[in-house]
Design an enzyme around this catalytic site. Structure first.
Site, PDB file in Angstrom:
ATOM      1  N   GLU A  79      -3.181   2.219  -7.587  1.00 19.94           N
ATOM      2  CA  GLU A  79      -3.523   3.140  -6.501  1.00 19.94           C
ATOM      3  C   GLU A  79      -2.501   4.285  -6.474  1.00 19.94           C
ATOM      4  OE1 GLU A  79      -5.757   2.163  -3.483  1.00 19.94           O
ATOM      5  OE2 GLU A  79      -4.677   3.124  -1.868  1.00 19.94           O
TER       6      GLU A  79
ATOM      7  N   HIS B 259       0.849  -1.198   0.000  1.00 21.95           N
ATOM      8  CA  HIS B 259       0.000   0.000   0.000  1.00 21.95           C
ATOM      9  C   HIS B 259       0.888   1.253   0.000  1.00 21.95           C
ATOM     10  CE1 HIS B 259      -2.896   3.024   1.230  1.00 21.95           C
ATOM     11  NE2 HIS B 259      -3.827   2.187   0.801  1.00 21.95           N
TER      12      HIS B 259
HETATM   13  P1  PGA Z   1      -9.519   6.106  -0.109  1.00 22.38           P
HETATM   14  O1  PGA Z   1      -8.343   5.101   0.274  1.00 22.38           O
HETATM   15  O2  PGA Z   1     -10.618   5.294  -0.736  1.00 22.38           O
HETATM   16  O3  PGA Z   1      -9.916   6.731   1.201  1.00 22.38           O
HETATM   17  O4  PGA Z   1      -8.934   7.091  -1.062  1.00 22.38           O
HETATM   18  C1  PGA Z   1      -7.973   4.067  -0.571  1.00 22.38           C
HETATM   19  C2  PGA Z   1      -6.797   3.348   0.016  1.00 22.38           C
HETATM   20  O5  PGA Z   1      -5.880   3.994   0.508  1.00 22.38           O
HETATM   21  O6  PGA Z   1      -6.743   2.092  -0.001  1.00 22.38           O
END
Ligand code: PGA
Length: 233
Positions: A153, A95
């Site tokens: 992401e 992450h």
């Molecule tokens: P968010 O977070 O949906 O609050 O942007 C996503 C994540 O960090 O997995």
């Protein structure tokens, strides 16, 4: 085609009690997941209790990280087998918050990905670009790619970042095409400020099969709406 939504609760909620209440509420709101596989990833100390709460709901449990080591002198780490013993089926790896705050490197993510596959956990590997995916997959047999979930992401899109806004669906599509060229049999998700409002457009234009969701996964009603959108999108 598989649809998947991963709820990343991050370091919320504040107490075990609140975690149990939240899990119960999510479970009630998600009596029907509209064919979407919904995975709940609470913080480590709440895994067992949330797992008990989710039992028989059909909502699998996932962790937010793990060690690449199987056992031994690794203070503060949690081994893949420990997660399995708690009932986890999934694990989020790499992450952006871990990469930034804990110095998680591509090398570490690669070790964890291989350890997850070896342990029979489904890895949800977060990447911001093609290079990160290539490094994460180093030494992983192509025949295992189908078991891997890849979440595009971008760290700047995560809702809690200052000035965050979701990526544009066209950008997501382009990135998913590039990532897909490397691991065609993997499942691709998008993460970063996903809500019930924008889920539909990401599914249509972003070419993703689901989402990694932070903030919106803490609001059971909105989360259920998001899941419904994912099922119909
Ligand atoms: P968010 O977070 O949906 O609050 O942007 C996503 C994540 O960090 O997995």
């Amino acid at each position: 085609m598989e649809r998947l939504v991963i709820a990343n609760w991050k370091m919320n909620p504040k107490s075990l009690n609140l975690a149990i209440v939240l899990a119960g509420s999510v479970k009630r709101h998600l009596r029907d997941t509209h064919g979407v596989r919904v995975v709940i990833c609470p913080p480590f100390p709440y895994l067992a209790a949330v797992g008990r709460q989710l039992k028989r709901s059909g909502l699998p449990l996932g962790a937010q990280d793990m060690s690449s080591e199987e056992e031994g002198a690794h203070t503060g780490q949690v081994a893949p087998a420990m997660l399995k013993a708690l009932g986890c089926a999934f694990v989020i790896l790499g992450h952006p918050e871990l990469r930034r705050e804990s110095g998680e490197t591509d090398f570490m993510v690669n070790g964890k990905l291989r350890a997850a596959l070896k342990a029979g956990l489904v890895p949800v590997v977060c990447v911001e670009n093609v290079a990160q995916l290539m490094k994460a997959l180093k030494g992983v047999s192509k025949s295992s790619y189908g078991k891997i979930k890849v979440a595009y992401e971008p760290s700047w899109a995560i809702s809690t970042r200052k000035g965050a806004k979701p990526a544009r669906p066209n950008e997501v599509r382009k990135m998913v095409q590039r990532l897909g060229a490397i691991a065609p049999s993997a499942t691709f998700l998008y993460g970063g400020s996903v809500s019930a409002k924008n889920a539909g457009v990401f599914l249509k234009k972003g070419m993703v099969q689901g989402f990694l969701v932070g903030q919106a996964s803490l609001k059971p009603r909105e989360f259920a709406h998001l899941v419904k959108k994912t099922g119909f999108g």
